[in-house]
Design a protein around this motif. Structure first.
Motif, mmCIF file in Angstrom:
data_model
loop_
_atom_site.group_PDB
_atom_site.id
_atom_site.type_symbol
_atom_site.label_atom_id
_atom_site.label_comp_id
_atom_site.label_asym_id
_atom_site.label_seq_id
_atom_site.Cartn_x
_atom_site.Cartn_y
_atom_site.Cartn_z
ATOM 1 N N TRP A 64 0.842 -1.203 0.000
ATOM 2 C CA TRP A 64 0.000 0.000 0.000
ATOM 3 C C TRP A 64 0.872 1.246 0.000
ATOM 4 C CZ3 TRP A 64 -0.833 4.584 2.328
ATOM 5 C CH2 TRP A 64 -2.057 5.217 2.098
ATOM 6 N N ARG A 65 1.904 1.263 0.822
ATOM 7 C CA ARG A 65 2.761 2.447 0.927
ATOM 8 C C ARG A 65 3.519 2.688 -0.373
ATOM 9 N NH1 ARG A 65 2.159 6.747 4.096
ATOM 10 N NH2 ARG A 65 3.851 8.131 3.486
ATOM 11 N N MET A 66 3.948 1.618 -1.027
ATOM 12 C CA MET A 66 4.649 1.772 -2.296
ATOM 13 C C MET A 66 3.737 2.426 -3.343
ATOM 14 S SD MET A 66 6.450 -1.100 -4.751
ATOM 15 C CE MET A 66 4.897 -1.635 -5.525
ATOM 16 N N LEU A 67 2.488 1.938 -3.429
ATOM 17 C CA LEU A 67 1.563 2.523 -4.395
ATOM 18 C C LEU A 67 1.241 3.972 -4.049
ATOM 19 C CD1 LEU A 67 1.327 -0.416 -5.333
ATOM 20 C CD2 LEU A 67 -1.124 -0.051 -5.597
ATOM 21 N N TYR A 68 1.130 4.261 -2.760
ATOM 22 C CA TYR A 68 0.839 5.633 -2.356
ATOM 23 C C TYR A 68 1.982 6.565 -2.758
ATOM 24 C CZ TYR A 68 -0.377 9.629 0.562
ATOM 25 O OH TYR A 68 -0.694 10.902 0.998
ATOM 26 N N GLU A 69 3.211 6.128 -2.588
ATOM 27 C CA GLU A 69 4.348 6.954 -2.972
ATOM 28 C C GLU A 69 4.439 7.112 -4.490
ATOM 29 O OE1 GLU A 69 7.812 5.380 -1.074
ATOM 30 O OE2 GLU A 69 7.068 5.842 0.949
ATOM 31 N N ILE A 70 4.047 6.080 -5.225
ATOM 32 C CA ILE A 70 3.970 6.214 -6.682
ATOM 33 C C ILE A 70 2.914 7.249 -7.051
ATOM 34 C CG2 ILE A 70 3.305 5.009 -8.811
ATOM 35 C CD1 ILE A 70 4.558 2.473 -7.615
ATOM 36 N N LEU A 71 1.780 7.196 -6.339
ATOM 37 C CA LEU A 71 0.712 8.168 -6.582
ATOM 38 C C LEU A 71 1.187 9.589 -6.294
ATOM 39 C CD1 LEU A 71 -2.362 8.479 -7.256
ATOM 40 C CD2 LEU A 71 -2.768 8.339 -4.788
ATOM 41 N N GLU A 72 2.026 9.748 -5.288
ATOM 42 C CA GLU A 72 2.531 11.061 -4.902
ATOM 43 C C GLU A 72 3.586 11.598 -5.875
ATOM 44 O OE1 GLU A 72 1.779 12.926 -1.464
ATOM 45 O OE2 GLU A 72 0.129 12.056 -2.616
ATOM 46 N N ASN A 73 4.026 10.755 -6.784
ATOM 47 C CA ASN A 73 5.034 11.163 -7.769
ATOM 48 C C ASN A 73 4.508 10.884 -9.176
ATOM 49 O OD1 ASN A 73 7.773 11.758 -6.154
ATOM 50 N ND2 ASN A 73 6.701 10.061 -5.164
ATOM 51 N N PRO A 74 3.604 11.741 -9.661
ATOM 52 C CA PRO A 74 2.972 11.509 -10.965
ATOM 53 C C PRO A 74 3.995 11.310 -12.078
ATOM 54 C CG PRO A 74 1.912 13.328 -9.829
ATOM 55 C CD PRO A 74 3.146 12.989 -9.032
ATOM 56 N N GLY A 75 3.739 10.313 -12.886
ATOM 57 C CA GLY A 75 4.593 10.067 -14.043
ATOM 58 C C GLY A 75 5.833 9.259 -13.754
ATOM 59 N N ILE A 76 5.986 8.773 -12.522
ATOM 60 C CA ILE A 76 7.205 8.046 -12.193
ATOM 61 C C ILE A 76 7.266 6.701 -12.912
ATOM 62 C CG2 ILE A 76 6.294 6.890 -10.143
ATOM 63 C CD1 ILE A 76 9.026 7.436 -8.820
ATOM 64 N N ILE A 77 6.107 6.096 -13.175
ATOM 65 C CA ILE A 77 6.070 4.880 -13.990
ATOM 66 C C ILE A 77 5.745 5.308 -15.416
ATOM 67 C CG2 ILE A 77 4.918 2.678 -14.402
ATOM 68 C CD1 ILE A 77 4.575 2.326 -11.469
ATOM 69 N N GLU A 78 6.790 5.385 -16.251
ATOM 70 C CA GLU A 78 6.636 5.896 -17.604
ATOM 71 C C GLU A 78 7.052 4.851 -18.631
ATOM 72 O OE1 GLU A 78 9.240 9.030 -18.565
ATOM 73 O OE2 GLU A 78 10.986 8.153 -17.614
ATOM 74 N N ARG A 79 6.489 4.990 -19.805
ATOM 75 C CA ARG A 79 6.752 4.056 -20.886
ATOM 76 C C ARG A 79 8.242 4.010 -21.240
ATOM 77 N NH1 ARG A 79 3.911 1.696 -25.118
ATOM 78 N NH2 ARG A 79 1.976 2.669 -24.359
ATOM 79 N N ALA A 80 8.868 5.176 -21.383
ATOM 80 C CA ALA A 80 10.261 5.222 -21.839
ATOM 81 C C ALA A 80 11.181 4.440 -20.906
ATOM 82 C CB ALA A 80 10.723 6.669 -21.957
ATOM 83 N N ALA A 81 11.004 4.640 -19.588
ATOM 84 C CA ALA A 81 11.841 3.927 -18.622
ATOM 85 C C ALA A 81 11.564 2.429 -18.655
ATOM 86 C CB ALA A 81 11.613 4.484 -17.228
#
Length: 208
Positions: A64-81
């Motif tokens: 849960w905390r990992m997903l919340y931190e991803i939510l707090e950092n928009p765009g951190i999971i991106e196609r290019a990476a």
């Protein structure tokens, strides 16, 4: 987290295999002390494990905390990476295809709404289990503080949701695709049940 969830799923498989053993040989349920003890310990152990994946406290290493931190950092999971993890092999085309399948065709980033949906799935599927741990295992509240205990199918549902979501983000973050974190036993664990645990002649065996 992957190792911990694999361990919980192994416990789940052993638990349900033992239920099948009891169905095929009801004599093992008489007296029922051992199976009652086993069920109580299984529920407590797996419930605590599920609770650890849903921990929302700061500094916790939970799903849960990992997903919340991803939510707090928009765009951190991106196609290019994501695509770069497939180069040179199996290739950028494969990376694009994987991102399309998980995130959506043509999307450059994992949408915030998708992350919120996954957070809600974790919360909803584990709510009764988390309350059980908080009110009856970690703390001893009065019986009226919890309306009913979680059922086995609710524990299974929580594990299934955690498995699906952890596999999804494991793929997006590491390019390691897997349908489930459930591991295949490399031996038949039931072998221990094929022989009597306390043979005749042992000081622990009362004899006939």
């Amino acid at each position: 987290m992957r190792r911990d969830l694999t361990s919980l799923l192994a416990s789940q498989e052993i638990f349900w295999d033992l239920q099948e053993v009891a169905k095929q040989n009801p004599k093992v349920l008489l007296p029922g002390d051992f199976f009652d003890w086993m069920c109580s310990n299984y529920v407590a152990t797996v419930s605590i494990g599920i609770r650890s994946f849903t921990d929302q406290s700061n500094g916790s290493h939970s799903l849960w905390r990992m997903l919340y931190e991803i939510l707090e950092n928009p765009g951190i999971i991106e196609r290019a990476a994501h695509v770069r993890m497939y180069v040179p092999a199996p290739g950028a085309e494969y990376g694009h295809s994987t991102f399309d399948n998980v995130v959506g065709p043509g999307r450059a980033f994992l949408p915030q709404q998708a992350i919120r949906t996954d957070l809600r799935r974790i919360e909803d599927s584990s709510e009764r289990v988390r309350r059980f741990v908080n009110k009856r295992i970690a703390h001893r509240n009065s019986p009226g503080r919890i309306r009913r205990l979680p059922r086995f199918n609710e524990i299974d549902a929580a594990l299934r949701t955690l498995d699906e979501i952890l596999c999804k983000y494991n793929l997006l973050l590491t390019a390691q695709g897997m349908a489930s974190l459930k591991a295949t036993f490399q031996h038949d664990w039931r072998h221990v049940l094929w022989e009597p645990w306390i043979p005749k002649g042992s000081p622990l065996h009362p004899g006939d």
